[in-house]
Design a protein around this motif. Structure first.
Motif, PDB file in Angstrom:
ATOM      1  N   ARG A   1     -52.773  68.718  11.045  1.00  0.00           N
ATOM      2  CA  ARG A   1     -53.191  70.066  11.426  1.00  0.00           C
ATOM      3  C   ARG A   1     -54.524  70.033  12.166  1.00  0.00           C
ATOM      4  O   ARG A   1     -54.733  70.789  13.126  1.00  0.00           O
ATOM      5  CB  ARG A   1     -53.280  70.964  10.186  1.00  0.00           C
ATOM      6  N   ALA A   2     -55.428  69.167  11.727  1.00  0.00           N
ATOM      7  CA  ALA A   2     -56.728  69.067  12.388  1.00  0.00           C
ATOM      8  C   ALA A   2     -56.572  68.570  13.825  1.00  0.00           C
ATOM      9  O   ALA A   2     -57.213  69.087  14.757  1.00  0.00           O
ATOM     10  CB  ALA A   2     -57.648  68.134  11.609  1.00  0.00           C
ATOM     11  N   VAL A   3     -55.735  67.570  14.034  1.00  0.00           N
ATOM     12  CA  VAL A   3     -55.510  67.049  15.385  1.00  0.00           C
ATOM     13  C   VAL A   3     -54.868  68.115  16.263  1.00  0.00           C
ATOM     14  O   VAL A   3     -55.239  68.289  17.444  1.00  0.00           O
ATOM     15  CB  VAL A   3     -54.644  65.771  15.339  1.00  0.00           C
ATOM     16  N   LEU A   4     -53.894  68.853  15.710  1.00  0.00           N
ATOM     17  CA  LEU A   4     -53.251  69.916  16.475  1.00  0.00           C
ATOM     18  C   LEU A   4     -54.254  70.998  16.849  1.00  0.00           C
ATOM     19  O   LEU A   4     -54.281  71.477  17.998  1.00  0.00           O
ATOM     20  CB  LEU A   4     -52.099  70.512  15.675  1.00  0.00           C
ATOM     21  N   ALA A   5     -55.097  71.400  15.892  1.00  0.00           N
ATOM     22  CA  ALA A   5     -56.103  72.424  16.189  1.00  0.00           C
ATOM     23  C   ALA A   5     -57.086  71.927  17.249  1.00  0.00           C
ATOM     24  O   ALA A   5     -57.477  72.684  18.153  1.00  0.00           O
ATOM     25  CB  ALA A   5     -56.851  72.796  14.911  1.00  0.00           C
ATOM     26  N   ALA A   6     -57.490  70.651  17.145  1.00  0.00           N
ATOM     27  CA  ALA A   6     -58.399  70.087  18.146  1.00  0.00           C
ATOM     28  C   ALA A   6     -57.749  70.069  19.521  1.00  0.00           C
ATOM     29  O   ALA A   6     -58.396  70.331  20.546  1.00  0.00           O
ATOM     30  CB  ALA A   6     -58.822  68.677  17.735  1.00  0.00           C
TER      31      ALA A   6
ATOM     32  N   LEU B   1     -57.970  74.833  25.655  1.00  0.00           N
ATOM     33  CA  LEU B   1     -58.739  76.022  26.030  1.00  0.00           C
ATOM     34  C   LEU B   1     -59.918  75.648  26.914  1.00  0.00           C
ATOM     35  O   LEU B   1     -60.155  76.257  27.971  1.00  0.00           O
ATOM     36  CB  LEU B   1     -59.215  76.735  24.759  1.00  0.00           C
ATOM     37  N   PHE B   2     -60.660  74.617  26.512  1.00  0.00           N
ATOM     38  CA  PHE B   2     -61.842  74.217  27.280  1.00  0.00           C
ATOM     39  C   PHE B   2     -61.458  73.558  28.603  1.00  0.00           C
ATOM     40  O   PHE B   2     -62.184  73.706  29.601  1.00  0.00           O
ATOM     41  CB  PHE B   2     -62.729  73.302  26.443  1.00  0.00           C
TER      42      PHE B   2
END
Length: 475
Positions: A324-329, A335-336
């Motif tokens: 989940r952390a990798v997906l959120a990152a 976005l950036f």
């Protein structure tokens, strides 16, 4: 202190093919995350400053003598070397070096995490770092400037210290310092890992001294000392509006928090063996705070320790939390990257118009003085600066990171106006571009520049509010 690898971790390191699988993935991510950097010829004035420095050095100039800056020499030399190979018309070769710098940083972080927490954590650290490396304003994250080239040195210093290779750690600290002074902040976590024992300290000194002394001798030793250490007091000290400083600090911190949103939740949990990483983060935060300028690119130094701390925390959590952390990152990264590809380029367009006007008004061998904070104008116009001071900052104490600070001739670097007068008298610029546009460093506030314009120049037009002055023809 570094953790002793567990038997399972030691066994995992013997598996074949780990790096042959991971490095191509990291290389691909490094290229993708730096993709917006190629969307424009320049991202910020720092790139322009370095490009002009490199051209002057290639033409026989000497750093800290005929061209000056309050920075160590490593990054100008990198620009000069890249231009020597491919020409100075494009920053593409320098941006390739920036990709390699980010790839090296990610690989070193992956190796550190793998040694401490196993194969999976190594992959997590490398991937997460590259995904969050773009989590700032694009002109800060995508520019090939000083902070990007600090990062491999800082990561290498921790990598070497973690393996008790103290001489190499000292050399890596020196390389980080030679990219920018704040790179030396990594010395604190290295000292922490050394336990301040005499043997490691001696090896650290032995490793750090040759690169620094070599850089001083390769330039001008007294100039190196002045421009990198003793002459930067006014820049590093605070004067100006606290409101402006606080707004800049909080604004860029908020952007960074969004870019690192995937790293922050795991940091709520504590994991063993992270004291040295917290020291690294604290030292990096001190580097960001130094001088109270709070430019966005300063925050890049926070990303390596933040990534390892988050990786350490994720190692203690269920595996799905890492996914989940990798997906959120990845989502934040997208976005950036979109921001970087779609960002307006008002400042660059202004510099281009000034450069076009300067090129039309002068010959290739004539010198130009651009009075302002856009040194990239010289590079875009392919004209030689009339003075070693490429912006108004060193002659007036003006800084883009301050508001309300004293600005004027009295606040200049010691002796700078005497040098400026000698240079403009010996080789008068064919064109002066007053790009101050009402700023506190405008000629009406500076007697020396005002007298120069009145005695030898006449107004020849305007571009976007900038005033062009040509030399008065003698009758």
């Amino acid at each position: 202190m570094p953790l002793s690898p567990s038997p399972s971790v030691s066994a995992s390191r013997t598996r074949s093919g780990y790096w042959t699988r991971l490095l191509p993935l990291l290389a691909l991510l490094a290229c993708l995350t730096r993709l917006p950097s190629s969307a424009r010829p320049l991202w910020n004035p720092d790139e322009g400053y370095l490009a002009v420095q490199a051209r002057l050095l290639a033409d026989g100039g000497r750093l800290y003598e005929t061209v000056v800056d309050r920075k160590p020499p490593l990054v100008p030399w990198l620009y000069e070397g890249a231009f020597a190979l491919t020409g100075s018309e494009s920053l593409t070769p320098v941006r390739v070096l920036a990709v390699l710098a980010q790839l090296a940083t990610a690989a070193l972080l992956a190796s550190l995490a793998r040694r401490r927490w196993g194969d999976g954590s190594g992959r997590t650290a490398g991937v997460l770092y590259l995904l969050v490396s773009v989590g700032l304003n694009p002109e800060d994250a995508q520019a090939a400037t000083f902070e990007v080239f600090i990062l491999p040195g800082t990561a290498a210093a921790l990598w070497c210290a973690d393996r008790h290779r103290w001489g190499a750690a000292g050399a890596a600290v020196a390389c980080a310092f030679l990219a920018k002074q704040t790179g030396a902040a990594v010395l604190l976590p290295v000292l922490w890992l050394s336990g301040l024992r005499r043997g490691p300290l001696l090896w650290l000194a032995a490793g750090a001294a040759p690169p620094v002394l070599g850089a001083a001798l390769a330039t001008d030793p007294s100039g190196f000392l002045f421009w990198t250490v003793t002459g930067s007091g006014s820049y590093a000290s605070f004067s100006g509006s606290w409101t402006h400083v606080l707004a800049r600090a909080l604004g860029n911190a908020a952007i960074l928090a969004l870019g690192c949103a995937a790293l922050l939740p795991p940091l709520v949990r504590r994991a063993p063996g992270r004291a040295g990483l917290w020291v690294w983060l604290a030292a990096s935060a001190g580097a960001v705070v130094t001088g109270l300028h709070f430019f966005g690119h300063y925050y890049l130094q926070l990303l390596p320790p933040l990534t390892l701390l988050a990786t350490a925390a994720l190692h203690t959590l269920p595996r799905e939390r890492t996914a989940r952390a990798v997906l959120a990152a990845a989502c934040c990264c997208a976005l950036f990257l979109s921001w970087g590809l779609l960002a307006p380029r008002t400042g660059l367009d202004h510099a281009r118009r000034l450069a076009d006007a300067a090129a039309r008004a002068t010959g290739p061998d004539e010198r130009v003085l651009v009075w302002g904070i856009h040194p990239e104008t010289y590079w875009l116009a392919d004209r030689t600066p009339a003075t070693r001071y490429l912006t108004a900052g060193l002659l007036t104490n003006h800084s883009g990171g301050r508001s309300g600070a004293p600005v004027g001739e009295r606040q200049a670097v010691a002796g700078a106006w005497d040098v400026f007068r000698r240079e403009t008298t010996a080789r008068p610029p064919a064109l002066i571009v007053d790009d101050s546009r009402g700023a506190p460093y405008a000629p009406e506030h500076l007697p020396t520049l005002r007298r120069l314009l009145a005695a030898r120049y006449e107004e020849a037009g305007t571009v976007d509010g900038a005033v062009l002055y040509v030399r008065t023809r003698r009758r």
